[in-house]
Design a protein around this motif. Structure first.
Motif, short mmCIF file in Angstrom:
data_model
loop_
_atom_site.label_atom_id
_atom_site.label_comp_id
_atom_site.label_asym_id
_atom_site.label_seq_id
_atom_site.Cartn_x
_atom_site.Cartn_y
_atom_site.Cartn_z
N VAL A 1 -8.37 6.30 9.73
CA VAL A 1 -8.37 7.73 9.37
C VAL A 1 -7.77 7.90 7.97
O VAL A 1 -8.29 8.64 7.13
N GLY A 2 -6.68 7.14 7.71
CA GLY A 2 -6.05 7.19 6.39
C GLY A 2 -7.02 6.80 5.29
O GLY A 2 -7.08 7.47 4.25
N ILE A 3 -7.81 5.75 5.52
CA ILE A 3 -8.76 5.29 4.50
C ILE A 3 -9.76 6.41 4.17
O ILE A 3 -10.06 6.68 3.01
N ILE A 4 -10.24 7.11 5.22
CA ILE A 4 -11.21 8.20 5.00
C ILE A 4 -10.58 9.31 4.16
O ILE A 4 -11.16 9.78 3.17
N ILE A 5 -9.36 9.74 4.53
CA ILE A 5 -8.72 10.83 3.79
C ILE A 5 -8.41 10.39 2.35
O ILE A 5 -8.59 11.16 1.41
N LEU A 6 -7.98 9.13 2.19
CA LEU A 6 -7.68 8.63 0.85
C LEU A 6 -8.94 8.63 -0.01
O LEU A 6 -8.87 8.92 -1.22
N ALA A 7 -10.09 8.31 0.61
CA ALA A 7 -11.35 8.31 -0.15
C ALA A 7 -11.68 9.71 -0.64
O ALA A 7 -12.09 9.90 -1.80
N SER B 1 0.83 -1.21 0.00
CA SER B 1 0.00 0.00 0.00
C SER B 1 0.86 1.26 0.00
O SER B 1 0.48 2.28 -0.55
N SER B 2 2.06 1.18 0.62
CA SER B 2 2.97 2.32 0.58
C SER B 2 3.45 2.55 -0.84
O SER B 2 3.59 3.69 -1.29
N HIS C 1 -4.46 12.26 -13.72
CA HIS C 1 -5.48 12.10 -12.69
C HIS C 1 -6.14 10.74 -12.68
O HIS C 1 -6.56 10.26 -11.63
N LYS C 2 -6.24 10.11 -13.84
CA LYS C 2 -6.88 8.80 -13.87
C LYS C 2 -5.99 7.76 -13.17
O LYS C 2 -6.46 6.96 -12.35
N THR C 3 -4.69 7.80 -13.45
CA THR C 3 -3.73 6.91 -12.78
C THR C 3 -3.73 7.17 -11.28
O THR C 3 -3.71 6.24 -10.47
N GLN C 4 -3.77 8.46 -10.95
CA GLN C 4 -3.79 8.86 -9.54
C GLN C 4 -5.01 8.25 -8.84
O GLN C 4 -4.90 7.67 -7.77
N PHE C 5 -6.17 8.35 -9.48
CA PHE C 5 -7.41 7.79 -8.95
C PHE C 5 -7.27 6.29 -8.75
O PHE C 5 -7.58 5.75 -7.69
N LYS C 6 -6.73 5.62 -9.78
CA LYS C 6 -6.57 4.16 -9.73
C LYS C 6 -5.68 3.74 -8.55
O LYS C 6 -6.04 2.85 -7.77
N TYR C 7 -4.55 4.41 -8.39
CA TYR C 7 -3.63 4.03 -7.31
C TYR C 7 -4.16 4.40 -5.93
O TYR C 7 -3.87 3.71 -4.95
N LEU C 8 -4.96 5.46 -5.85
CA LEU C 8 -5.58 5.78 -4.55
C LEU C 8 -6.55 4.67 -4.17
O LEU C 8 -6.61 4.25 -3.01
N LEU C 9 -7.31 4.16 -5.16
CA LEU C 9 -8.23 3.06 -4.88
C LEU C 9 -7.47 1.80 -4.45
O LEU C 9 -7.87 1.11 -3.52
N TRP C 10 -6.33 1.52 -5.12
CA TRP C 10 -5.51 0.37 -4.72
C TRP C 10 -5.05 0.52 -3.27
O TRP C 10 -5.07 -0.44 -2.49
N THR C 11 -4.64 1.74 -2.92
CA THR C 11 -4.15 1.97 -1.54
C THR C 11 -5.28 1.72 -0.54
O THR C 11 -5.08 1.06 0.49
N ILE C 12 -6.49 2.21 -0.85
CA ILE C 12 -7.65 1.97 0.02
C ILE C 12 -7.93 0.47 0.11
O ILE C 12 -8.21 -0.06 1.19
#
Lengths: 254, 107
Positions: free
Chosen positions: A199-205, A90-91, A106-117
């Motif tokens: 808390v991280g999951i909420i901010i990442l969302a 996740s890191s 932004h699309k890649t950014q969105f994708k990787y944020l979802l992976w992190t969540i």
């Protein structure tokens, strides 16, 4: 120097699509540096906050080594290692999200944020299974705590109310209290860490929603600093686990 | 070493930089689990486990948290935090280690 009127015009024209330069800064780089240092100041106090727990854990681990070693055997190294793996990945996905944000992808950014969540959620699900198994074995440090599972798990002999730990014997009462102390450390430390993950999951969302909106609206120069700052927080949470895993699950020696 | 010309002020690195960092962290994870099962004497086991943990944390701080590419002031803040942490540990452990030199009832 940017006048208030100019700043207003800037906001009306670009919204948050272009990072807004605060009046007190000369350049956007200087402003970003200030953000980074502020975030580090926050992380440093978090380090000291967890550090206090690590320091007291170290003192009692030294004092009640045999009892702590016996208690730690009830933790599953497989679950702990799996969760370390999940958090390290996740890191990586977080670092990729930050990179994509910097490159305005932004699309890649969105994708990787979802992976992190996704990985953060796997971590929490594993933690849920671990906690329920401890509950099931009466290892929650409350009134119904019992060291029976620790004794059973380590095949320890109990004779006349004395627990045989190989190199020394302690009374069952002392053994119960000291292993209960281990589980107090375990639940406080992993619990506070888990809270940080939540808390991280909420901010990442929230960041994911923003990234998706930037993607839809094709924003050319979005401010990547929020993503980078949350990235710092997320890596810090990973670092806490990097220490929790060997200290609680592996414990070093025997 | 920006990966893209239109964002030359950012710390964005090549994808391979992040991938290699993850691989090194994974190898260290395997090593620390393996060392945990070696039945080393306690002092050696904890020394090995903590050395690997500090190495992993340093790699995350330098590469993922971009401290390697940050300003001197960011270095100072990150470094100061760990310096203070060491002070807290040193004073707390010195206290507990020296208590039996001057026994006081109730300690």
């Amino acid at each position: 120097m940017v006048s208030v009127r100019e700043a207003e015009l800037h906001l009306i024209e670009h919204g948050r699509e272009v990072p807004h330069l605060g009046e007190q800064y000369e350049t956007i780089e200087q402003q970003n540096d200030a953000y980074t240092i502020g975030m580090w100041a926050f992380i440093v106090q978090e380090v000291l906050f967890f550090g206090g727990l690590f320091a007291s854990y170290a003192v009692y681990r030294f004092k009640y080594l045999y009892e702590f070693v016996a208690a730690h055997h009830t933790l599953s190294v497989v679950f702990g290692a799996l969760n370390t793996f999940v958090l390290l990945v996740s890191s990586y996905t977080m670092a990729r999200a930050v990179r994509a944000a910097m490159l305005q992808q932004h699309k890649t950014q969105f994708k990787y944020l979802l992976w992190t969540i996704f990985f953060a959620s796997i971590f929490m699900v594993n933690k849920y299974f671990e906690y329920s198994s401890k509950y099931h074995h009466q290892l929650i440090p409350n009134q119904s705590y019992s060291a029976e599972e620790v004794i059973h798990h380590n095949h320890l002999k109990v004779d006349n109310g004395m627990v045989d730990l190989g190199k020394r014997k302690v009374s069952l009462e002392e053994f119960t209290g000291r292993t209960k102390l281990f589980f107090s450390f375990y639940f406080i430390m992993t619990g506070l860490h888990g809270l940080h993950v939540l808390v991280g999951i909420i901010i990442l969302a929230i960041l994911a929603v923003r990234a998706y909106s930037d993607h839809i609206r094709r924003v050319p120069h979005a401010d990547y600093m929020p993503v980078e700052m949350v990235g710092l927080y997320w890596h810090f949470v990973d670092i806490v686990w990097i220490f929790l895993f060997p200290l609680l699950y592996l414990m070093g020696g025997q | 070493m920006a990966a893209h010309s239109h964002e030359e002020h950012t710390h964005a690195q090549r994808v391979s930089f992040y991938a290699k960092t993850l691989w090194v962290l994974m190898v260290l994870l395997v090593v620390t689990v393996w060392a945990g099962f070696l039945k080393l004497p306690d002092w050696l086991g904890i020394a090995v486990a903590l050395t690997i943990a500090v190495t992993k944390a340093t790699i995350v701080i330098m590469n993922f948290m971009h401290v390697r590419f940050s300003s001197k002031l960011a270095w100072l803040f990150a470094g100061a935090g760990f310096f203070w942490l060491i002070i807290m540990f040193a004073f707390a452990f010195a206290d507990y280690a020296s208590r039996h030199w001057e026994p006081v009832q109730g300690w």
